[in-house]
Each structure stands twice: as C-alpha cells, then as structure tokens.
Motif scaffolding. Structure first.
Motif, PDB file in Angstrom:
ATOM      1  N   PHE A  54       0.831  -1.208   0.000  1.00  0.00           N
ATOM      2  CA  PHE A  54       0.000   0.000   0.000  1.00  0.00           C
ATOM      3  C   PHE A  54       0.863   1.255   0.000  1.00  0.00           C
ATOM      4  CE2 PHE A  54      -2.095   3.300   2.678  1.00  0.00           C
ATOM      5  CZ  PHE A  54      -3.073   3.674   1.760  1.00  0.00           C
ATOM      6  N   THR A  92      -0.995   8.371  -1.863  1.00  0.00           N
ATOM      7  CA  THR A  92      -0.481   9.434  -2.726  1.00  0.00           C
ATOM      8  C   THR A  92      -1.044  10.801  -2.339  1.00  0.00           C
ATOM      9  OG1 THR A  92      -2.220   8.917  -4.333  1.00  0.00           O
ATOM     10  CG2 THR A  92      -0.054   7.943  -4.704  1.00  0.00           C
ATOM     11  N   ILE A 152      -8.110  10.101  -6.508  1.00  0.00           N
ATOM     12  CA  ILE A 152      -7.253   8.963  -6.150  1.00  0.00           C
ATOM     13  C   ILE A 152      -6.471   9.313  -4.884  1.00  0.00           C
ATOM     14  CG2 ILE A 152      -5.283   7.560  -6.851  1.00  0.00           C
ATOM     15  CD1 ILE A 152      -6.264   7.848  -9.743  1.00  0.00           C
ATOM     16  N   GLY A 169      -4.581   6.721  -3.142  1.00  0.00           N
ATOM     17  CA  GLY A 169      -3.438   5.828  -3.022  1.00  0.00           C
ATOM     18  C   GLY A 169      -3.672   4.584  -3.850  1.00  0.00           C
ATOM     19  N   SER A 170      -2.776   3.623  -3.704  1.00  0.00           N
ATOM     20  CA  SER A 170      -2.897   2.405  -4.511  1.00  0.00           C
ATOM     21  C   SER A 170      -2.481   1.184  -3.709  1.00  0.00           C
ATOM     22  CB  SER A 170      -2.046   2.506  -5.778  1.00  0.00           C
ATOM     23  OG  SER A 170      -0.673   2.660  -5.444  1.00  0.00           O
ATOM     24  N   THR A 191      -1.019  -2.666  -4.482  1.00  0.00           N
ATOM     25  CA  THR A 191      -0.400  -3.478  -5.527  1.00  0.00           C
ATOM     26  C   THR A 191       0.053  -4.814  -4.936  1.00  0.00           C
ATOM     27  OG1 THR A 191       1.787  -2.515  -5.106  1.00  0.00           O
ATOM     28  CG2 THR A 191       0.419  -1.418  -6.749  1.00  0.00           C
ATOM     29  N   ASN A 196      -2.842  -3.743  -9.681  1.00  0.00           N
ATOM     30  CA  ASN A 196      -2.758  -2.358  -9.197  1.00  0.00           C
ATOM     31  C   ASN A 196      -4.178  -1.821  -9.015  1.00  0.00           C
ATOM     32  OD1 ASN A 196      -1.832   0.118  -8.396  1.00  0.00           O
ATOM     33  ND2 ASN A 196      -1.212   0.805 -10.427  1.00  0.00           N
ATOM     34  N   HIS A 197      -4.561  -1.590  -7.758  1.00  0.00           N
ATOM     35  CA  HIS A 197      -5.900  -1.086  -7.447  1.00  0.00           C
ATOM     36  C   HIS A 197      -5.783   0.328  -6.887  1.00  0.00           C
ATOM     37  CE1 HIS A 197      -9.954  -0.751  -5.836  1.00  0.00           C
ATOM     38  NE2 HIS A 197      -9.427  -0.444  -4.658  1.00  0.00           N
ATOM     39  N   PHE A 198      -6.483   1.282  -7.490  1.00  0.00           N
ATOM     40  CA  PHE A 198      -6.482   2.659  -7.012  1.00  0.00           C
ATOM     41  C   PHE A 198      -7.586   2.850  -5.975  1.00  0.00           C
ATOM     42  CE2 PHE A 198      -4.503   3.144 -11.238  1.00  0.00           C
ATOM     43  CZ  PHE A 198      -3.325   3.777 -10.854  1.00  0.00           C
ATOM     44  N   VAL A 199      -7.214   3.442  -4.857  1.00  0.00           N
ATOM     45  CA  VAL A 199      -8.169   3.759  -3.796  1.00  0.00           C
ATOM     46  C   VAL A 199      -8.693   5.166  -4.056  1.00  0.00           C
ATOM     47  CG1 VAL A 199      -8.535   4.011  -1.316  1.00  0.00           C
ATOM     48  CG2 VAL A 199      -6.883   2.326  -2.169  1.00  0.00           C
ATOM     49  N   LYS A 200     -10.008   5.298  -4.156  1.00  0.00           N
ATOM     50  CA  LYS A 200     -10.609   6.592  -4.484  1.00  0.00           C
ATOM     51  C   LYS A 200     -11.479   7.107  -3.342  1.00  0.00           C
ATOM     52  CE  LYS A 200     -10.626   5.641  -9.465  1.00  0.00           C
ATOM     53  NZ  LYS A 200     -11.445   5.566 -10.701  1.00  0.00           N
TER      54      LYS A 200
END
Length: 322
Positions: free
Chosen positions: A260, A263, A275, A277-278, A280, A287-291
C-alpha cells in the motif's frame, strides 16, 4: 474550583509560589526495582486555575510524551497565575518497551476510573482519578495514532459543549473532531467528574513528528494565554488557518490485501473520485487505485507498506460544520 493556598498531592504539600516533583508509585517491577512516574508541579504565587497536562497513557505514543517534555523544558509549565501539573508518561511500564498496554495486557484508557484492588492498570487509573484529577480545572491530554496510522493534528471533544468549543478554537489545531466519550476512558471519567478535557491526537505511535509537536506546543501556549496563565516572556502565534470542525467521518477500508502507498497528503481536502493511493502486489500484476467515496478532508492515513483486506487506510470527514 477555588485553588487552595496549599495543594496536597500524593502526600506532599505544595504552597503557592512553590515547585515540586513527586512520584506516582503504584507497583514495582518483577525484579523489585521501583518505577517512578514523575509528577511535576509548578505553582504561581497568584491563585488561579489548575491545569493538568498528561501524556503517555499508551506507552508507545512517544510524540505525546515529547510534547509535554517540551512544555516543561521551555518553561511553559511555570504559570503567572494558578497551577500547572504535568505527567509526561503515565504508562511508564509500557513506555520502557514502547508497548501500548500495561504489563498485565490491559489498555489503561479502557479501565478508568479503576479500582484500588484491581489489575495493575486499574490501580494506576484509580490513583490518578482519586489523588490527582480532583485538583484539576482543565485537562490537556496528548495522544497519537496507533498501528502505523498517522493522525492529523486534531482536538477531540464531545458535541454541544460551548466551553470545550471555545477552548478547542483557542488551541487552534487544524481539525476539531466531535466524537463520543468512550466507555471507561480517561476522557469519559473527566466528563463524569465535571472537568473539561481537550484530547489532542497527532502523529503515530513510536514516532516523533516535529510539525505535530510544534502544533501541540503552540496550541498549549494559546490555551494558557487564554486563561491568563502564560508567562510574560512567551509570544503567542495565531493559527495559520481557522479550525475545521468535523461533525462526522468514516474509515475507508482496503478492498484487497497487498502493498500500500498513499499518494494524498494528510490534511488534504478531496473530492469524490479523487485517487488517494494504490494497492499493488509484489509481482507487478495487480494495481488497485483507492478513491475518495465522498468530498471531505483526509485526517488519518495508514502508513504501513503492507495491508490486509479490511484494514483501515484513510479516515475521511463526511460532514463538516459550516
């Protein structure tokens, strides 16, 4: 509360204009070595409020300890009127090993008001509540986030208390978070005793952050100045921005396990869909973007590089006071 000419605390008499350092002793180590929990008392010749400043209820929250250390080392605890009582490390047992809990495995902040014949943590809580807390007109209690979760500098108070609102605004942390008093917590016990308390949260456990420390020390100066207790040699700065009052909030939890990285920066205002963070995997195949699920402010970020599904990774406001 009318401040007495002689303050009797932990068996010691401290008169107006006097200083004292007394020991808060409850138990010895298993080696029979004594452990002293210093209680530092500074009294002005001029009567006034009694402010109790505490930290280290959780032994790994060293940033709170550093805040109180600086308050003492800078001489902010020497009031021009009234009395200031400082306990930099309440859970010295946990502080020695940077453990959150007491050696008996209990969280001190879940056993208040404690009993004189209970567990070690319960006995410490009981002695604090019965021998020190009754002297206080105001408590400033310093904490940090736990388990790699970094808290933005914030004051936590209950809703619908005008005096706490006033003091929280004077303190001037970036956020004021309205939250309920947890059962058997120090804050709940202060509330039941009719003693106002500002609970400061900032940073994370086992870590000292200069920005968090400066925010807390400056906030303490503002509160003492507001009470006409701050020494004349100290300057008081105004907060850079008005406090943001968070009425409600929620945790954003990880949908997947993995590596984790946030960003977004702490204190950021975000819009739904931004977005944050991400997540992976170690092999570069995922790769999953946290929104952001809503508009709000990010006031807590999980800084652990490895997370599991369901872990709390961001704390976001959902309702802000106009």
């Amino acid at each position: 509360m009318s401040e007495p000419d002689v303050l009797r605390i932990l068996g010691k008499n401290v008169g107006l204009g006097q200083s004292a350092k007394v020991s808060f002793n409850v138990a010895k180590l298993h080696t029979q070595n004594t452990i002293d929990v210093p209680v530092i008392i500074e009294r002005s010749k001029k009567p006034g409020p009694v402010v109790l400043i505490t930290a280290g209820i959780h032994g790994d929250e060293v940033n709170g300890v550093e805040i109180v250390r600086q308050i003492i080392s800078k001489g902010l605890n020497k009031p021009k009127r009234g009395t200031i009582i400082c306990i930099p490390v309440i859970n010295v047992f946990g502080f020695i090993h940077l453990n959150r809990e007491f050696p008996d495995g209990r969280d001190l902040n879940r056993v208040f008001p404690g009993t004189s014949a209970g567990s070690l943590a319960s006995r410490v809580a009981n002695k604090l509540v019965n021998e020190i807390l009754p002297h206080a007109d105001l408590v400033l209690d310093f904490h940090t986030g736990g388990a790699n979760r970094f808290n933005a500098a914030q004051i936590r108070i209950i809703k619908d208390d005008p005096y706490l609102d006033e003091l929280a605004n004077v303190f001037g942390a970036p956020f004021v978070l309205y939250s309920k008093n947890l059962s058997k917590s120090f804050r709940k016990t202060c509330f039941k005793s009719g003693i106002p308390i500002l609970l400061f949260e900032g940073g994370k456990s086992s870590y000292i952050d200069n920005s968090i420390t400066n925010t807390a020390v400056n906030g303490t100066k503002r509160v003492l100045h507001h009470l006409n207790m701050l020494g004349r040699n100290f300057k008081v700065s105004q907060p850079k921005k008005p406090c943001i009052h968070l009425l409600d909030s929620k945790w954003i939890r990880a949908k997947y396990s993995g590596m984790f990285k946030a960003t977004i920066s702490i204190n950021s205002e975000v819009t739904k869909g931004d977005i944050l963070g991400s997540i992976t995997d170690p092999y570069g195949s995922f790769n999953h973007f946290v929104k952001a699920p809503n508009n709000g402010y990010i006031f807590n970020i999980n800084e652990s590089p490895i997370i599991y599904q369901g872990d709390a990774i961001f704390h976001i406001s959902t309702k802000v006071k106009p």
